[in-house]
Design an enzyme around this catalytic site. Structure first.
Site, PDB file in Angstrom:
ATOM      1  N   ASP A 151       0.879  -1.171   0.000  1.00  0.00           N
ATOM      2  CA  ASP A 151       0.000   0.000   0.000  1.00  0.00           C
ATOM      3  C   ASP A 151       0.913   1.217   0.000  1.00  0.00           C
ATOM      4  OD1 ASP A 151      -2.226   1.746   0.299  1.00  0.00           O
ATOM      5  OD2 ASP A 151      -1.922   1.754   2.468  1.00  0.00           O
ATOM      6  N   GLU A 179      -1.222  -1.495  -4.655  1.00  0.00           N
ATOM      7  CA  GLU A 179      -2.424  -0.679  -4.813  1.00  0.00           C
ATOM      8  C   GLU A 179      -2.108   0.513  -5.702  1.00  0.00           C
ATOM      9  OE1 GLU A 179      -5.041   2.110  -1.938  1.00  0.00           O
ATOM     10  OE2 GLU A 179      -4.969  -0.001  -1.329  1.00  0.00           O
ATOM     11  N   ASP A 228      -2.514   0.898   7.304  1.00  0.00           N
ATOM     12  CA  ASP A 228      -1.691   0.785   6.100  1.00  0.00           C
ATOM     13  C   ASP A 228      -1.149  -0.639   5.964  1.00  0.00           C
ATOM     14  OD1 ASP A 228      -1.187   3.930   5.403  1.00  0.00           O
ATOM     15  OD2 ASP A 228      -1.255   3.555   7.557  1.00  0.00           O
TER      16      ASP A 228
END
Length: 189
Positions: free
Chosen positions: A12, A72, A147
């Site tokens: 991420d 992502e 996260d």
């Protein structure tokens, strides 16, 4: 590792906190290996943060030896400067994987949430809760920073997209720089 085993690294991207998760897959059974965050808030200089991202992602790759990376994609916001910085952070993480010849698949945030919770608009808490139940993660292993679970969610999403009878055609794997440039001519000059 047997031919049916693999390790998926999920990322991420972030410029303050970057989340990651390592997923070991044996057959059709995923197991959490590790998850965490790369803390970048103590570095004032954006370029130093990028170097730190590269160094830490490279270190994680060397430690866990992932076969694939799921990352992502940046969401499109109104702040152009934030988007630029986030894109750079994502690019540096991708460069670390490509430097080790690790194929990368990029997933939109809504796609990851949809894969994990069944709802593309799910909250970070809902994603974390579903991951905890699905992977049977004990409470004491859950981190307060979402996260980390977002990074893990990218790995689990990739597992769902590429494993078993329910696998669907998903994100597009990028195997090297040439492949990336050919697929994304609008992103390079």
């Amino acid at each position: 590792m047997s031919p049916k085993e693999r390790i998926i690294m999920g990322v991420d991207p972030g410029t303050i906190l970057m989340g990651y998760g390592m997923l070991h897959v044996a057959g059709n059974t995923p197991r959490l290996m590790a998850m965490g965050v790369i803390r970048l808030e103590k570095f004032d200089n954006h370029y130093i943060r990028l170097k730190r991202i590269f160094d830490r992602i490279t270190g994680l790759i060397d430690e866990f030896l992932p076969d694939e990376m799921a990352i992502e994609a940046p969401f499109f916001g109104k702040n152009v400067q934030s988007m630029l910085k986030l894109g750079r952070a994502q690019g540096v993480a991708m460069a670390a994987a490509l430097a080790r010849d690790i194929p990368i698949t990029e997933y939109a945030p809504m796609r990851i949430k949809q894969a994990i919770t069944g709802n593309g608009n799910a909250s970070k808490e809902q994603v974390a809760g579903m991951l905890q139940r699905y992977l049977r993660i004990p409470d004491e292993q859950m981190l307060p920073e979402m996260d980390a679970t977002d990074g893990l969610a990218a790995a689990v999403c990739h597992f769902f997209q590429t494993s078993g009878p329910m696998a669907r055609s998903g994100g597009s794997a990028v195997k090297n720089w040439k492949d990336f440039v050919n697929r994304n001519p609008d992103k390079v000059r």
